[in-house]
Scaffold this motif. Sequence first.
Motif, PDB file in Angstrom:
ATOM      1  N   HIS A 460       0.844  -1.187   0.000  1.00  0.00           N
ATOM      2  CA  HIS A 460       0.000   0.000   0.000  1.00  0.00           C
ATOM      3  C   HIS A 460       0.877   1.234   0.000  1.00  0.00           C
ATOM      4  CE1 HIS A 460       0.990  -0.385   4.278  1.00  0.00           C
ATOM      5  NE2 HIS A 460       0.675   0.878   4.420  1.00  0.00           N
ATOM      6  N   ARG A 461       0.260   2.348  -0.326  1.00  0.00           N
ATOM      7  CA  ARG A 461       0.999   3.594  -0.405  1.00  0.00           C
ATOM      8  C   ARG A 461       0.467   4.545   0.647  1.00  0.00           C
ATOM      9  NH1 ARG A 461       0.636  -0.281  -3.850  1.00  0.00           N
ATOM     10  NH2 ARG A 461      -1.407   0.527  -4.429  1.00  0.00           N
ATOM     11  N   ILE A 462       1.387   5.217   1.332  1.00  0.00           N
ATOM     12  CA  ILE A 462       0.934   6.265   2.243  1.00  0.00           C
ATOM     13  C   ILE A 462       1.573   7.577   1.793  1.00  0.00           C
ATOM     14  CG2 ILE A 462       0.514   4.768   4.215  1.00  0.00           C
ATOM     15  CD1 ILE A 462       3.154   5.628   5.389  1.00  0.00           C
ATOM     16  N   GLY A 463       0.972   8.674   2.192  1.00  0.00           N
ATOM     17  CA  GLY A 463       1.494   9.949   1.727  1.00  0.00           C
ATOM     18  C   GLY A 463       1.070  11.103   2.601  1.00  0.00           C
TER      19      GLY A 463
END
Lengths: 612, 336
Positions: A460-463
Amino acid sequence: MKELENVVIRFSGDSGDGMQLTGTQFSTTSALMGNDMSTFPDYPSEIRAPQGTVAGVSGFQVCFGATEVNTPGDEPDVLVAMNPAALKANLADVKRGGTIIVNNDAFSPANLKKAGYESNPLDTNELDNYKVIRIDISNLTTEALKNLDLDLKAKGRCKNFCALGFTYYLFDRDMDSTIKWIESKFGKTPVLKEANILALKAGYNYGGNTLITTNRYQVPKAKIEKGKYRQMQGNAATAWGLMQAAEAAGLKLFLGSYPITPATEILQELAKFKEFGVKTFQAEDEIAGICSAIGASFGGALAATTTSGPGLALKTEAIGLGVIYEIPLVIVNVQRGGPSTGLPTKTEQADLLQSFYGRNGECPTVVVAASRPSDCFEMAYEAARLALEHMTPVILLTDGYIAQGAEPWKIPDIEKEFRPIKTRMVDRKLAPGEQFLSYQRDPKTLVRPWAIPGMAGYEHRIGGLEKSENFGNVSHDAKNHQRMVELRAEKIARVVDNIPDQEVFGDKSGDLLVVSWGGTYGATYSAVRELRKEGKRVSLMHMKYLNPMPKNVGKILKSYKKILVPELNMGQLQHLLREKFLIETIGYHKVQGQPLKITEVVGLINRELESL
Amino acid sequence: MSETTTYTKKDFVSDQEVRWCPGCGDYSILSAVQTAMTQIGKKREDICFVSGIGCSSRFPYYMNTFGMHTIHGRAAAIASGLKIQNPNLSVWVATGDGDAMAIGGNHLIHALRRNVDINIIMFNNEIYGLTKGQYSPTTKRGVITKTTPYGVVDHPFVPASLALGCDATFFARAIDTDVKHLTSLVVEAANHKGTTFIEIFQNCVIFSDGIHEAYAGKATRDDNTIKVEHGKPMIFGKERNKGIILRGTRPEVVTIGENGITEKDLLVHDKTDDNMAYMLSRMKFPELPVALGIFRQVSAPSYEMDVEAQIAQVTSKKGAGNMKSLLHSGQTWNVG
Ligand code: SF4
C-alpha cells in the motif's frame, strides 16, 4: 565529627580542570555509601573558553543526604574553587556561612586579573561571611608526586584528585571506589594511575593533618526504599527507556538523530548497544534525523529521533508527516533556553506550546514529560508505548537540567513494571482478493493497522496528501478532509483511556494546589513536602501526561481555592490550563537558564497562603 | 531474492489513475520502471518506492508495491532510514530536479557519499512543474520562466558532476523516451550494491517542452548523444562512424576513417575510472555529444551492510543484549 542531614557541594574550576570528573567521583562514592543524592553539571557552552576567565568556569554540584534528596540543592554549603574565576563565578550562589575551599596557589596576580579581580579576595574582607579553607592544592600535588617520572604539567593535572581527597576527608568519604576507578581508567599507564592515587591520598591526608576533628562532618546513610540501586543520568535513562520499550514490543530500535546540546548524549549512549540490535543513524541534519526515523518506522522499527528546541523546530514539517501517516514515532526534545540558539547549555521549559501547536494544519500529537533524571527511563518507555499502541508521533519533553543530572535509581523489576507492548502490526494473512485497508480504524481507539514492507498482499501507499477514510487513497474531498481532521484529533483524545490518572501529593482538596510539569518536580515536590511537614495546607499536582491530560485533571483543579503554576517559561502550562478548564491560575515565570530552587517555591507558596 | 515469483509488467501497475499531463515524459519512465521491476528478482512486497514532492513524486502511487509519498526534498533521507531498518528491501527514490537538487540537496549528497543501497531516479526537466513553471537548480542561464521574466541568472548544477563529487558509486543517465535503454539501466541500478543515481532527461510538455530536444529528440539523438558502455570504444552517430578521442586532457569528436582514425584510436569506456566519469559529465552539446549510460560504477561497502556487520560482530562477541542484565550491570549497590 558533626552529623549533617544533607550537604550541597559544588566543585568548580577551569573547564580543563576536570571538575565534572571530580564531581562524578564524589557523587558515586556518596551513593555507594548509602546516601541519597542528586547531581547537576554546569559547564560553559564554549568547549575551550579562555583559560582562567569567568566564561571558562565549569562546575558540578552534588546534593547528598541522609534523607530523600530530590534536587541537586539550591545553594552550595561548600564550594571548591580551583581558581579565582571559579570563586568569582560562584560566590553569589554559596550559602552565607558556607565553606569555601580554594586552591591558594592559583590566586596569582595573573589569574586574579583574568578573573577580573583588582585585589586578591582572599586578602580582603569579601569572604568574611564564609569559612575559607586555603590550601596550596597545586603545590601539595606536585610535592606528593615529586618522585614520579612525569613532567610538571602532567603532575599539575592531578590536582583535582587532590582536591577530591580533601573533600573525602572533610565528609568522611571512603576512597575505595575512586581508587578502583583510577586503577581501571589508567591501568594501561601505571605512572598516571599512581600519580592520581597519590594526589587523592595527599589531599585526604592533608585534611587529617590540618583539620581538627570537630571540623569534620558525617552524613549518615539515607533511609530510602530497600532494594538494589544504580546511578542514572537523565539522558542515559532516556536511551535505556527506549531500549526497554523496543524489547517490550519485540521490535528493533532505530534512532535517527543529529548532534545538539544537550540531547547528544542519548545518541552517543544508544550507539553503544549494537548487541541489542540498536541502529543509530547520525544524519546530515535534524530533518534527516527525523525523516530517517519515519522511514524506519514504516519499515517496522520502533523509531525515534532526539533533539533540543531548535532541532524540534526543524523537525516540524516531518512531525506533521508522521501525524498524517499515523505511524509510531518518538520525538525526544531535551529542552534548553531559547529562542533561537538561546542558551544551549542552560535549562528551560519553553517548548511546551511548540510541542502542542508548532506545526502547520490541525496536527495533534501526544505530549509527555519526564520529571527527574531516573524518570526519563519510564517516560521514554511510555512515549514509545503510546506511539506504538496508538500509531502516532509522541513528543517526550525532558530538559537540560534533568537530562544531565543524575541520581540513584532503584532498579525496577522490568517484568512487572514494564510489560510487553502490543503493537498494531497486522498478523493475519489476507484472504484471496481481499484488499488491505490501510486507514481502517479500530472502532474503540480509532487506531489504524500497521503493515510493513515485506508483508505479501499488504502493498500500500501512504502519503502526506489528505487521504480518504478507510482506504487511505489521496482525497481532496471537502467533507472527507473535515472527517479526517476530526478523526485524527479524536484518536489522540482517546489516548486518555490508556494513561494513568493524575496523582496528587497532599490533600484531595484545599486552599492551594501547586501545579508543575516536567523537570521542576524535584523543587516543587521538595517545597510542598517541607511545608506540609510544617502543617501548611498545600498540595502538589505534578503532570507527566500533557496531551491528552489525564481525565481527572479538571476535577482536581476545581477542588482548590488557588492554583499556583510555577514554570521555567512565561506561563505555557498555565495558558493550556486556563484555555482548557477556564480557571484562574497564578503563574510564576522563571527564565534564567536555571532550575527552580526549593526555597524559591517555598517562598511562593507561603506568599499565596498568606494572601488567602 | 526470489527465484520463484515471475511477474509481468501488469503486476506492478497500481489501481490509481495516472494523473500526469498527456504527453508528459513521466509516462514512459513509469513504463520502463514497471518493466524493470519484473527483471530485478525481488518480490513485490519487498519493493518500496519513496518520493518527495513534485510531478515526479506522484510515482509511488502508480506502482503496485509499497510506497511512501513524503515531503519536499526528504525522500532520500526517508529511504535511507527504511533501507537501514530492513536491508532486504529494494528501495527506490523517485524525484525531480527541484526536489532532489534544491530543497533536498543536502540529503542527496549525503546519501550518495554514505552509499546506502537505495536507488535514486531523478527526472530532470529543468523546471518546477507542479508549482507551474519556476526555474530549478538545473535550468540553464538566460531561460525565461515565471520567476525569471528577464532570464535566469543562476548558474545551474550538472547533476552528474555533483554526484561524482559525492563519490557516487553508480551514476547513469538516460532519456525518458528511450524506454529500452532506461529499463536496462534501472535493472543495472537494482543489481548495484550502494546508492545509485540515474538522471533522466524528462520532457515537461507544459513548462519546458523540448528542453532536451536538441540532443534527446528522436531524430537527432543518435548523432548528438553517446551511449557509453564499459569496455567498449566510444562510438556514436547514426552511421556509427563517430567517436571520442582524448587530445591532451580534453575529449574530441573524430570520424572513423578520416585522418587515419580507426576504432582502435578511440577512448574505451572504463566505468571504474573516476577521471573518465567526470569527463563524461562535462561533455556538453553542441561542442560534444551528451553522454548517456553508466558513467561510473565501482564497488564499495554499502552503509546498511556495514551497520549489520557491526551489529553481528559485537553481538557475537558480547552475546545478544537484554535489558534485565543491562540494568543490573556496572556499579550497583543494595540499600536495606
Ligand atoms: S507539468 Fe510537466 S512534468 Fe508535470 S505532469 Fe505536466 S508535463 Fe509532466
